[in-house]
Design an enzyme around this catalytic site. Structure first.
Site, PDB file in Angstrom:
ATOM      1  N   GLU A  90      34.987  30.526  41.128  1.00 57.46           N
ATOM      2  CA  GLU A  90      34.430  30.768  39.797  1.00 57.46           C
ATOM      3  C   GLU A  90      35.422  30.464  38.682  1.00 57.46           C
ATOM      4  OE1 GLU A  90      33.232  34.879  39.552  1.00 57.46           O
ATOM      5  OE2 GLU A  90      32.375  34.814  41.560  1.00 57.46           O
ATOM      6  N   CYS A 103      39.142  31.001  32.179  1.00 59.55           N
ATOM      7  CA  CYS A 103      39.753  31.840  33.203  1.00 59.55           C
ATOM      8  C   CYS A 103      39.503  31.167  34.548  1.00 59.55           C
ATOM      9  CB  CYS A 103      39.106  33.225  33.158  1.00 59.55           C
ATOM     10  SG  CYS A 103      39.601  34.289  34.526  1.00 59.55           S
ATOM     11  N   CYS A 110      40.660  36.422  48.269  1.00 54.39           N
ATOM     12  CA  CYS A 110      41.959  37.043  47.976  1.00 54.39           C
ATOM     13  C   CYS A 110      42.270  38.018  49.089  1.00 54.39           C
ATOM     14  CB  CYS A 110      41.863  37.790  46.637  1.00 54.39           C
ATOM     15  SG  CYS A 110      43.407  38.586  46.124  1.00 54.39           S
ATOM     16  N   CYS A 114      42.635  45.021  46.557  1.00 54.54           N
ATOM     17  CA  CYS A 114      42.443  46.058  45.535  1.00 54.54           C
ATOM     18  C   CYS A 114      41.044  46.661  45.693  1.00 54.54           C
ATOM     19  CB  CYS A 114      42.635  45.488  44.135  1.00 54.54           C
ATOM     20  SG  CYS A 114      44.259  44.759  43.877  1.00 54.54           S
ATOM     21  N   CYS A 117      37.976  45.686  43.272  1.00 57.03           N
ATOM     22  CA  CYS A 117      37.811  44.285  42.893  1.00 57.03           C
ATOM     23  C   CYS A 117      36.872  43.544  43.842  1.00 57.03           C
ATOM     24  CB  CYS A 117      39.174  43.603  42.878  1.00 57.03           C
ATOM     25  SG  CYS A 117      39.090  41.873  42.375  1.00 57.03           S
ATOM     26  N   CYS A 329      35.556  38.838  37.702  1.00 61.07           N
ATOM     27  CA  CYS A 329      35.950  37.942  38.778  1.00 61.07           C
ATOM     28  C   CYS A 329      35.363  38.328  40.120  1.00 61.07           C
ATOM     29  CB  CYS A 329      37.459  37.848  38.876  1.00 61.07           C
ATOM     30  SG  CYS A 329      38.250  39.438  38.959  1.00 61.07           S
TER      31      CYS A 329
HETATM   32  N1  SAH Z   1      45.265  38.758  41.491  1.00 60.72           N
HETATM   33  C1  SAH Z   1      45.662  38.689  40.102  1.00 60.72           C
HETATM   34  C2  SAH Z   1      44.740  37.824  39.295  1.00 60.72           C
HETATM   35  C3  SAH Z   1      43.336  38.367  39.143  1.00 60.72           C
HETATM   36  S1  SAH Z   1      43.194  38.916  37.527  1.00 60.72           S
HETATM   37  C4  SAH Z   1      45.802  40.082  39.553  1.00 60.72           C
HETATM   38  O1  SAH Z   1      45.495  41.027  40.256  1.00 60.72           O
HETATM   39  O2  SAH Z   1      46.287  40.240  38.449  1.00 60.72           O
HETATM   40  C5  SAH Z   1      41.767  39.851  37.528  1.00 60.72           C
HETATM   41  C6  SAH Z   1      41.982  41.127  36.773  1.00 60.72           C
HETATM   42  O3  SAH Z   1      40.772  41.894  36.789  1.00 60.72           O
HETATM   43  C7  SAH Z   1      43.043  41.992  37.421  1.00 60.72           C
HETATM   44  O4  SAH Z   1      43.757  42.674  36.418  1.00 60.72           O
HETATM   45  C8  SAH Z   1      42.196  42.948  38.215  1.00 60.72           C
HETATM   46  O5  SAH Z   1      42.928  44.081  38.562  1.00 60.72           O
HETATM   47  C9  SAH Z   1      41.041  43.174  37.277  1.00 60.72           C
HETATM   48  N2  SAH Z   1      39.839  43.708  37.908  1.00 60.72           N
HETATM   49  C10 SAH Z   1      39.377  43.493  39.151  1.00 60.72           C
HETATM   50  N3  SAH Z   1      38.253  44.178  39.378  1.00 60.72           N
HETATM   51  C11 SAH Z   1      37.971  44.834  38.241  1.00 60.72           C
HETATM   52  C12 SAH Z   1      36.922  45.720  37.850  1.00 60.72           C
HETATM   53  N4  SAH Z   1      35.954  46.072  38.682  1.00 60.72           N
HETATM   54  N5  SAH Z   1      36.967  46.207  36.593  1.00 60.72           N
HETATM   55  C13 SAH Z   1      37.961  45.843  35.729  1.00 60.72           C
HETATM   56  N6  SAH Z   1      38.958  45.027  36.042  1.00 60.72           N
HETATM   57  C14 SAH Z   1      38.985  44.537  37.295  1.00 60.72           C
END
Ligand code: SAH
Length: 348
Positions: A90, A103, A110, A114, A117, A329
């Site tokens: 995406e 973006c 991944c 987390c 996510c 994402c």
């Molecule tokens: N792997 C990298 C790049 C992805 S950035 C990283 O973790 O930074 C995507 C961002 O969106 C990250 O800050 C992630 O923690 C955040 N994110 C993921 N799921 C989310 C959610 N459900 N609500 C808000 N932010 C989220």
């Protein structure tokens, strides 16, 4: 066949020289590629025999638009791209007053795990190559007709888990003969992989580093981000301070506000203490509800922000775009996968 769009201008020039071509040919081909041309036949300033020779030797990557969703609220566009091998990733195009930001994803899936996510639910499939990252910028620009001025590496994937390819992509997108997007217009986000942060610090790139922190204490952070078991909060902040000393660049801390998990005043106080000594900026993100997760959005965002600011730490609340199009994402890719699974189930 060689992936020509992942090559730097120098490499391409050298390669073409070994084919007996003059050194200016490299720049001609490079410029076509970075304008999104996908067929050597269209490179009209090259002779036909040369075009044929190139087509035999090199492959030009080009993703297909598998899905496209345009937000009726704010014009945000979400693309689901199908790559050459059928995998999907995406990108999101967001338009602000100061320009258009894309973006992009850095991996198919991944493996960071987390808990909140959507990108990581089914693990990592493979890394993206530089051309596949560049294509997201090129084809988003071509398809939308909006000129891209900023890039954020905040889509699917962990950039530091594919750092060689990411660095090469940065080189490509930054090159004056290509899109010429300055490092100061690029942000790279990491979930906190310390060796990756150190490597970026060593390189001294002028990009903006974002750290997805989400909790200032290791107990909470380990609960929601497995990477914290490898590099805990203290090690992470040590790396951030080193990064700042080395580059002089302010770090942006991403902090998704989760109800009852990371939104207490005590956590705001601790976060401020950890940032002390460098000009950090905290970006508070209203948690996006991910179907697969048990976490709920916090109702204490303003209170948390005030608490941080009372300690002199600047904190902003991220404006949410594309709320009607699964713009965060991993959501669209998950949805497409689930629909495909359902269809397969129905056929069986
Ligand atoms: N792997 C990298 C790049 C992805 S950035 C990283 O973790 O930074 C995507 C961002 O969106 C990250 O800050 C992630 O923690 C955040 N994110 C993921 N799921 C989310 C959610 N459900 N609500 C808000 N932010 C989220």
């Amino acid at each position: 066949m060689k992936d020509i769009k992942s090559m730097t201008l120098n490499e391409l020039t050298e390669d073409l020289k070994t084919l007996g071509e003059a050194s200016f040919r490299g720049a001609q081909v490079y410029s076509w590629l970075h304008r999104g041309v996908t067929d050597f036949g269209q490179m009209s300033n090259l002779s036909k025999p040369l075009r044929r020779k190139l087509a035999e030797r090199y492959e030009i990557t080009a993703p297909k638009v598998a899905r496209k969703q345009v937000s009726r609220l704010d014009g945000t566009i979400k693309y689901l791209w199908e790559l050459g091998d059928g995998n999907c990733i995406e990108s999101v195009l967001m338009s602000y007053r100061h320009g258009n930001t894309v973006c992009i994803s850095t991996q198919v899936g991944c493996r960071m795990g987390c808990k909140f996510c959507a990108s990581t639910v089914a693990g990592r499939v493979r890394d993206l190559v530089p051309s596949e990252m560049l294509d997201q910028v090129l084809f988003t620009q071509l398809d939308s007709g909006r000129e891209i001025s900023n890039i954020v590496l905040m889509g699917i994937g962990e950039p530091t888990d594919n750092l060689d390819n990411v660095l090469r992509f940065l080189d490509l997108v930054n090159s004056p003969e290509g899109l010429n997007i300055g490092m100061r217009h690029i942000s790279l986000s990491t979930c906190g992989v310390v060796p990756g942060i150190d490597r970026l610090a060593e390189l001294g790139l002028q990009l903006t580093l974002s750290v997805s922190l989400h909790a200032p204490d290791s107990e909470t952070r380990s609960r929601i981000m497995p990477v914290n078991n490898a590099y805990d909060v203290e090690e992470l902040f040590d790396a951030c301070h080193r990064y700042f000393r080395r580059t002089g660049r302010r770090i942006s801390f991403e902090y998704a506000m989760i109800d009852g998990v990371n939104d207490s005043d005590a956590q705001a106080d601790l976060l401020a203490r950890r940032i002390k000594g460098m000009p950090g900026h905290v970006n508070l993100i209203p948690l996006n509800d991910v179907v697969e997760s048990a976490f709920k959005p916090s109702r204490r965002i303003a209170a948390f922000q005030n608490r941080l600011e009372s300690h002199g730490v600047t904190a902003t609340v991220r404006r949410s775009l594309g709320g009607d199009i699964d713009a965060s994402c991993g959501q669209l890719r998950r949805k497409a996968q689930e629909e495909a699974n359902r269809e397969r189930g129905e056929q069986a």
